[in-house]
Design a protein around this motif. Structure first.
Motif, PDB file in Angstrom:
ATOM      1  N   LEU A  97     -50.220 -54.443  44.519  1.00  0.00           N
ATOM      2  CA  LEU A  97     -51.555 -54.085  45.017  1.00  0.00           C
ATOM      3  C   LEU A  97     -51.454 -53.371  46.366  1.00  0.00           C
ATOM      4  O   LEU A  97     -52.138 -52.371  46.601  1.00  0.00           O
ATOM      5  CB  LEU A  97     -52.420 -55.342  45.163  1.00  0.00           C
ATOM      6  CG  LEU A  97     -52.989 -55.908  43.866  1.00  0.00           C
ATOM      7  CD1 LEU A  97     -53.602 -57.278  44.102  1.00  0.00           C
ATOM      8  CD2 LEU A  97     -54.034 -54.969  43.271  1.00  0.00           C
ATOM      9  N   ALA A  98     -50.593 -53.894  47.241  1.00  0.00           N
ATOM     10  CA  ALA A  98     -50.437 -53.269  48.559  1.00  0.00           C
ATOM     11  C   ALA A  98     -49.885 -51.854  48.410  1.00  0.00           C
ATOM     12  O   ALA A  98     -50.350 -50.926  49.073  1.00  0.00           O
ATOM     13  CB  ALA A  98     -49.516 -54.123  49.429  1.00  0.00           C
ATOM     14  N   LEU A  99     -48.909 -51.684  47.515  1.00  0.00           N
ATOM     15  CA  LEU A  99     -48.335 -50.352  47.320  1.00  0.00           C
ATOM     16  C   LEU A  99     -49.367 -49.382  46.749  1.00  0.00           C
ATOM     17  O   LEU A  99     -49.451 -48.230  47.161  1.00  0.00           O
ATOM     18  CB  LEU A  99     -47.115 -50.435  46.383  1.00  0.00           C
ATOM     19  CG  LEU A  99     -45.878 -51.105  46.983  1.00  0.00           C
ATOM     20  CD1 LEU A  99     -44.817 -51.325  45.914  1.00  0.00           C
ATOM     21  CD2 LEU A  99     -45.305 -50.250  48.115  1.00  0.00           C
ATOM     22  N   MET A 100     -50.170 -49.864  45.789  1.00  0.00           N
ATOM     23  CA  MET A 100     -51.190 -48.997  45.187  1.00  0.00           C
ATOM     24  C   MET A 100     -52.257 -48.623  46.208  1.00  0.00           C
ATOM     25  O   MET A 100     -52.724 -47.493  46.256  1.00  0.00           O
ATOM     26  CB  MET A 100     -51.823 -49.705  43.976  1.00  0.00           C
ATOM     27  CG  MET A 100     -50.894 -49.790  42.769  1.00  0.00           C
ATOM     28  SD  MET A 100     -51.396 -51.062  41.594  1.00  0.00           S
ATOM     29  CE  MET A 100     -52.739 -50.270  40.759  1.00  0.00           C
ATOM     30  N   ALA A 101     -52.653 -49.587  47.040  1.00  0.00           N
ATOM     31  CA  ALA A 101     -53.740 -49.337  47.987  1.00  0.00           C
ATOM     32  C   ALA A 101     -53.279 -48.524  49.187  1.00  0.00           C
ATOM     33  O   ALA A 101     -54.003 -47.669  49.672  1.00  0.00           O
ATOM     34  CB  ALA A 101     -54.323 -50.669  48.456  1.00  0.00           C
ATOM     35  N   ARG A 102     -52.049 -48.777  49.651  1.00  0.00           N
ATOM     36  CA  ARG A 102     -51.637 -48.192  50.942  1.00  0.00           C
ATOM     37  C   ARG A 102     -50.669 -47.024  50.806  1.00  0.00           C
ATOM     38  O   ARG A 102     -50.509 -46.253  51.761  1.00  0.00           O
ATOM     39  CB  ARG A 102     -50.996 -49.274  51.813  1.00  0.00           C
ATOM     40  CG  ARG A 102     -51.964 -50.367  52.223  1.00  0.00           C
ATOM     41  CD  ARG A 102     -51.252 -51.460  52.969  1.00  0.00           C
ATOM     42  NE  ARG A 102     -50.778 -51.021  54.264  1.00  0.00           N
ATOM     43  CZ  ARG A 102     -51.450 -51.170  55.400  1.00  0.00           C
ATOM     44  NH1 ARG A 102     -52.616 -51.774  55.402  1.00  0.00           N
ATOM     45  NH2 ARG A 102     -50.942 -50.741  56.533  1.00  0.00           N
ATOM     46  N   VAL A 103     -49.992 -46.912  49.645  1.00  0.00           N
ATOM     47  CA  VAL A 103     -49.008 -45.823  49.517  1.00  0.00           C
ATOM     48  C   VAL A 103     -49.449 -44.828  48.438  1.00  0.00           C
ATOM     49  O   VAL A 103     -49.812 -43.703  48.735  1.00  0.00           O
ATOM     50  CB  VAL A 103     -47.598 -46.374  49.208  1.00  0.00           C
ATOM     51  CG1 VAL A 103     -46.578 -45.240  49.167  1.00  0.00           C
ATOM     52  CG2 VAL A 103     -47.189 -47.410  50.252  1.00  0.00           C
ATOM     53  N   ASP A 104     -49.434 -45.241  47.177  1.00  0.00           N
ATOM     54  CA  ASP A 104     -49.827 -44.343  46.089  1.00  0.00           C
ATOM     55  C   ASP A 104     -50.164 -45.188  44.864  1.00  0.00           C
ATOM     56  O   ASP A 104     -49.376 -46.050  44.488  1.00  0.00           O
ATOM     57  CB  ASP A 104     -48.680 -43.381  45.743  1.00  0.00           C
ATOM     58  CG  ASP A 104     -49.151 -42.231  44.866  1.00  0.00           C
ATOM     59  OD1 ASP A 104     -49.748 -42.502  43.797  1.00  0.00           O
ATOM     60  OD2 ASP A 104     -48.939 -41.067  45.243  1.00  0.00           O
ATOM     61  N   VAL A 105     -51.299 -44.901  44.269  1.00  0.00           N
ATOM     62  CA  VAL A 105     -51.767 -45.733  43.158  1.00  0.00           C
ATOM     63  C   VAL A 105     -50.807 -45.663  41.957  1.00  0.00           C
ATOM     64  O   VAL A 105     -50.747 -46.580  41.140  1.00  0.00           O
ATOM     65  CB  VAL A 105     -53.210 -45.325  42.765  1.00  0.00           C
ATOM     66  CG1 VAL A 105     -53.230 -44.030  41.965  1.00  0.00           C
ATOM     67  CG2 VAL A 105     -53.920 -46.439  42.019  1.00  0.00           C
ATOM     68  N   ARG A 106     -50.004 -44.583  41.892  1.00  0.00           N
ATOM     69  CA  ARG A 106     -49.071 -44.450  40.757  1.00  0.00           C
ATOM     70  C   ARG A 106     -47.903 -45.433  40.843  1.00  0.00           C
ATOM     71  O   ARG A 106     -47.162 -45.601  39.879  1.00  0.00           O
ATOM     72  CB  ARG A 106     -48.538 -43.016  40.683  1.00  0.00           C
ATOM     73  CG  ARG A 106     -49.599 -42.017  40.253  1.00  0.00           C
ATOM     74  CD  ARG A 106     -49.141 -40.604  40.437  1.00  0.00           C
ATOM     75  NE  ARG A 106     -48.971 -40.274  41.851  1.00  0.00           N
ATOM     76  CZ  ARG A 106     -48.654 -39.069  42.297  1.00  0.00           C
ATOM     77  NH1 ARG A 106     -48.483 -38.083  41.445  1.00  0.00           N
ATOM     78  NH2 ARG A 106     -48.506 -38.847  43.587  1.00  0.00           N
ATOM     79  N   LEU A 107     -47.731 -46.094  41.981  1.00  0.00           N
ATOM     80  CA  LEU A 107     -46.632 -47.058  42.109  1.00  0.00           C
ATOM     81  C   LEU A 107     -46.840 -48.290  41.235  1.00  0.00           C
ATOM     82  O   LEU A 107     -45.947 -49.121  41.099  1.00  0.00           O
ATOM     83  CB  LEU A 107     -46.431 -47.455  43.569  1.00  0.00           C
ATOM     84  CG  LEU A 107     -45.852 -46.328  44.431  1.00  0.00           C
ATOM     85  CD1 LEU A 107     -45.797 -46.729  45.889  1.00  0.00           C
ATOM     86  CD2 LEU A 107     -44.452 -45.957  43.955  1.00  0.00           C
TER      87      LEU A 107
END
Lengths: 467, 74
Positions: free
Chosen positions: A164-174
């Motif tokens: 969730l943190a990666l999708m919200a803060r970096v890129d939703v495709r993660l």
């Protein structure tokens, strides 16, 4: 005890010695083994089961005859309610994973009130049942022992918080990392990808410091023992994780499909006529399974779900699926499940012996597939020959409602604008010839105000008649 | 405070400290991870204190709300 040859063990249910799922004569059962007897009895007698059922957080079940058990280790046999379509975290949009995380933490909070605790926090234990994130593993509970830390903390962070943190803060495709790392995203990797976390103290604690602690103690076994972790600290941990998850947001914007209907050349009349035709071709479909492939935000999926079909609305675009899911939550829809799916690379079988998580095809065939405004994207956008598209759809359903979008349509011309037209077979006759190998069908219905055609097809050898 | 009572308190706090770090068994069929367990124990006091403050604050808020709603009733 009956012959085990009659039982079909479920591929994803083998890790917990406390019990497992199996099919017997098409009915799903869960065997409870002796190690889980105490916690299962506590779940049922404490009032937690009733509380979670009332709040639609746990799958309901009935106790069945012990004679239906799979083997001699059984002390109980349960018959859980069936989930219409099993989906996986790597197929969920951001808000689906977020809601599943919050449901898991709420279940843990409720469990502690009744003297129980979750012994795992796997995202695979949550399914969307009647539109709500629901725990399907009745044996996920253990008796809470004061002073012990949360045994599922690492799993929760890997399965929910890190993606969730990666999708919200970096890129939703993660989100796709969940398909690679089947036991959740390693926290050291998530920590590295997240970059600076100065203004996100909870993520810093639960991901960065957590990853650091894992590294520091990776070669130091504690012999299964550690220091004291009081009840108040436990509740504080759950609250902290809840706040961390609630603090993560993703707003869909600027993707290819989220605004699709605004950019098509459909007139209102054509859209209305297409909806009328699709509704008529679907016919009565209550209780059937319908897959809408390339569903966008689910406008046509709802024709099926509102007619009572268990409908799965697949799309490749995270924004479209996010919008569809939020709409289904707003409307409290119980039989529409929006999911992310790249049809050019659909979910494969994954996990142990490639049998733990099913491929898309293994979860079919659907009674009906809607393939509206899809074929040109596969045939021209991805160079998939028409006969291969027919084979894939023929393996995935019994009945097909498919739209053919010919050259000359603005959407097809847009796909051809920047490339050479090497698609000599892409015309009505070529389409019908390719699909006639796998399907029976009558003359198509033209969609008014467009050059598009709508077909109702039945898989050859599947029975039934074409209207 | 006499030296004897300092020693008595010292022993008492020493015993309490030992009780706090007394190992507890880990349960469950999944590997909880040593680092994950240790982190929870290390931050447990802070999380617990915050939780206690939150519970205290919620009680004050609900008490004040109760007073206000009682006054508003005719």
């Amino acid at each position: 005890m009956s012959n085990s040859a009659e039982h079909q063990r479920q591929g994803g249910s083998f890790r917990d010695p406390g019990g497992f799922l199996y099919l017997r004569d098409g009915t799903l059962y869960r065997q409870v083994n002796e190690p889980c007897r105490e916690s299962y009895d506590r779940l049922m007698r404490s009032g937690l089961y009733d509380r979670l059922i009332e709040r639609e957080l746990l799958i309901p079940h009935q106790e069945a005859d012990l004679l239906l058990a799979c083997d001699e280790r059984a002390c109980k046999v349960l018959r859980p309610e069936r989930v219409a379509f099993i989906s996986y975290p790597y197929e969920w949009c951001f808000s689906q994973l977020r809601d599943a995380a919050l449901a898991t933490l709420e279940i843990q909070r409720q469990a502690m009130e009744f003297g129980l605790s979750l012994k795992d926090a796997s995202a695979y234990n949550i399914q969307f049942h009647r539109g709500r994130p629901t725990l399907i593993d009745t044996l996920s509970f253990e008796v809470y022992r004061e002073g012990a830390p949360w045994v599922a903390y690492r799993q929760f962070c890997q399965h929910f918080l890190a993606p969730l943190a990666l999708m919200a803060r970096v890129d939703v495709r993660l989100r796709r990392l969940l398909r690679v790392f089947i036991d959740g995203i390693p926290l050291d990797l998530a920590s590295r990808l997240l970059g600076r976390l100065w203004l996100a103290p909870r993520l810093w604690l639960h991901i960065r410091l957590h990853a650091g602690s894992q590294k520091k103690y990776e070669d130091r076994p504690t012999d299964g023992r550690t220091g004291r972790f009081g009840r108040l600290a436990f509740l504080g941990l759950i609250e902290s994780l809840q706040a961390a998850v609630r603090g993560l947001h993703w707003r869909p914007a600027g993707t290819q499909w989220g605004e699709y209907y605004s950019f098509t050349n459909y007139s209102d009349r054509a859209m209305q006529h297409k909806a009328e035709l699709v509704g008529r071709l679907l016919g009565p479909c209550e209780g059937q399974t319908v897959w809408d492939l390339g569903a966008n935000t689910g406008a046509f999926s709802r024709l099926a779900s509102q007619a009572g079909a268990n409908t799965v609305a697949f799309d490749v675009d995270p924004a479209a699926v996010e919008k569809n899911y939020l709409e289904s939550v707003r409307l409290r829809e119980v039989n529409l499940l929006p999911l992310l799916m790249d049809l050019t690379n659909p979910t494969p079988s994954l996990g142990w012996a490639s049998q733990e998580r099913d491929s898309l095809l293994a979860r079919g065939p659907a009674d009906t597939i809607l393939a509206l405004a899809l074929v040109h994207h596969l045939a021209i956008g991805n160079n998939v020959p028409l006969d291969r598209i027919a084979d894939f759809l023929g393996d995935s359903c019994r009945r097909l409602i498919i739209e053919f979008v010919p050259k000359g349509d603005s959407q097809v011309d847009k796909l051809l604008a920047s490339r050479e037209d090497v698609f000599d077979e892409y015309h009505q006759a070529g389409f019908e010839s390719a699909f006639a190998r796998r399907f029976e069908f009558g003359p198509p219905e033209p969609i008014e105000g467009s050059s598009r055609l709508l077909y109702l097809m039945t898989v050859r050898g599947a029975g039934g008649t074409v209207a | 405070m006499s030296i004897a009572s300092i020693c008595r308190y010292g022993v008492l706090y020493g015993l309490l400290f030992l009780l706090c770090i007394t190992p507890r068994a880990a349960y469950g069929y999944i590997d909880p991870g040593t680092g994950s367990f240790v982190l929870q124990v290390l931050v447990g006091a802070a999380l617990g204190s915050l939780m206690a403050l939150k519970i205290f604050w919620r009680r004050i808020v609900s008490f004040v709300r109760g007073l206000v709603s009682r006054r508003e009733q005719p």
